[in-house]
Design a protein around this motif. Structure first.
Motif, PDB file in Angstrom:
ATOM      1  N   UNK A 111      -0.215   0.581  -2.976  1.00 33.41           N
ATOM      2  CA  UNK A 111      -1.233   0.395  -3.680  1.00 33.41           C
ATOM      3  C   UNK A 111      -1.847   1.604  -3.229  1.00 33.41           C
ATOM      4  N   UNK A 112      -2.680   1.890  -4.233  1.00 38.98           N
ATOM      5  CA  UNK A 112      -3.987   3.183  -4.053  1.00 38.98           C
ATOM      6  C   UNK A 112      -4.646   2.177  -3.129  1.00 38.98           C
ATOM      7  N   UNK A 113      -5.535   2.840  -2.199  1.00 39.05           N
ATOM      8  CA  UNK A 113      -6.269   2.504  -1.064  1.00 39.05           C
ATOM      9  C   UNK A 113      -7.789   3.359  -1.205  1.00 39.05           C
ATOM     10  N   UNK A 114      -8.719   3.278  -0.696  1.00 39.45           N
ATOM     11  CA  UNK A 114      -9.763   3.728  -0.041  1.00 39.45           C
ATOM     12  C   UNK A 114      -9.973   2.985   1.220  1.00 39.45           C
ATOM     13  N   UNK A 119      -5.909   7.470  -0.912  1.00 41.15           N
ATOM     14  CA  UNK A 119      -4.365   8.063  -1.269  1.00 41.15           C
ATOM     15  C   UNK A 119      -3.566   6.493  -1.452  1.00 41.15           C
ATOM     16  N   UNK A 120      -2.826   6.633  -1.006  1.00 39.34           N
ATOM     17  CA  UNK A 120      -1.420   6.234  -1.408  1.00 39.34           C
ATOM     18  C   UNK A 120      -0.650   5.386  -0.071  1.00 39.34           C
ATOM     19  N   UNK A 161      -0.296   0.088  11.964  1.00 43.44           N
ATOM     20  CA  UNK A 161      -0.354   1.411  11.443  1.00 43.44           C
ATOM     21  C   UNK A 161      -0.984   0.676  10.423  1.00 43.44           C
ATOM     22  N   UNK A 162      -1.626   1.718   8.974  1.00 39.42           N
ATOM     23  CA  UNK A 162      -0.996   1.519   7.602  1.00 39.42           C
ATOM     24  C   UNK A 162      -1.218   3.303   8.075  1.00 39.42           C
ATOM     25  N   UNK A 163       0.199   3.945   7.256  1.00 41.01           N
ATOM     26  CA  UNK A 163       0.529   5.526   7.069  1.00 41.01           C
ATOM     27  C   UNK A 163      -0.007   5.378   5.388  1.00 41.01           C
ATOM     28  N   UNK A 164      -0.988   6.170   5.126  1.00 37.81           N
ATOM     29  CA  UNK A 164      -1.111   6.710   4.027  1.00 37.81           C
ATOM     30  C   UNK A 164      -1.043   8.510   3.367  1.00 37.81           C
ATOM     31  N   UNK A 165      -0.336   8.346   2.193  1.00 38.74           N
ATOM     32  CA  UNK A 165       0.043   9.546   2.111  1.00 38.74           C
ATOM     33  C   UNK A 165      -1.448   9.527   1.151  1.00 38.74           C
ATOM     34  N   UNK A 166      -2.152  11.201   1.632  1.00 37.69           N
ATOM     35  CA  UNK A 166      -3.804  11.831   0.508  1.00 37.69           C
ATOM     36  C   UNK A 166      -3.133  12.275  -0.490  1.00 37.69           C
ATOM     37  N   UNK A 167      -4.091  12.375  -1.244  1.00 39.28           N
ATOM     38  CA  UNK A 167      -4.251  12.990  -2.795  1.00 39.28           C
ATOM     39  C   UNK A 167      -3.596  14.515  -2.786  1.00 39.28           C
ATOM     40  N   UNK A 168      -3.969  15.113  -1.200  1.00 33.80           N
ATOM     41  CA  UNK A 168      -3.294  16.435  -1.214  1.00 33.80           C
ATOM     42  C   UNK A 168      -1.522  16.231  -0.698  1.00 33.80           C
TER      43      UNK A 168
END
Length: 99
Positions: A15-18, A32-33, A41-48
Motif C-alpha cells: 500500500x502507498x502511504x504518507x 512511499x510504499x 515497524x513499517x519499512x517504507x520505500x520512498x519515491x526516490x
C-alpha cells in the motif's frame, strides 16, 4: 463490507502511504510504499528509492488504496497497528471510525 472499514485487518505491504503526523518531525510528509512490516515497524520505500524504517507507535499514517475502483485515503494511528501482522486478525478492535 468495504475495505476501508477493515483496513486494520488487512495486509499493509504494497500500500502507498504518507506520514501525516509523528513525534519525529523529520518523518512528517514522507511518502512511499510499504515493503515490509514487523511487530513495531513499517519499512517504507520512498519515491526516490531509499528505504526507511518508521516506528508504528509514534506516527499517524494516511494509507491510499482502491475500494471498488474508487481511490480512497484513510488515516490510521500507528498505535492501532502495533503487533505482528498475523495477530491483527485475532485482535478485537474498538470501532474508532464510525462509518
Amino acid at each position: 463490507m468495504k475495505f476501508s472499514q477493515n483496513i486494520l485487518r488487512h495486509e499493509l505491504v504494497g500500500l502507498n502511504l504518507e506520514i501525516v503526523n509523528s513525534t519525529d518531525k523529520r518523518l512528517i510528509s514522507t511518502k512511499g510504499r510499504v515493503i515490509n512490516e514487523t511487530r513495531n515497524m513499517l519499512v517504507i520505500e520512498k519515491n526516490n528509492g531509499k528505504e526507511i524504517t518508521v516506528p508504528k507507535e509514534i506516527s499517524i499514517f494516511r494509507f491510499e488504496f482502491s475500494d471498488l475502483d474508487t481511490p480512497k485515503k484513510v488515516d490510521i494511528d500507528g498505535r492501532l497497528l502495533i503487533g505482528r501482522p498475523e495477530d491483527r486478525l485475532k485482535r478485537k478492535i474498538k470501532q474508532l471510525y464510525p462509518y
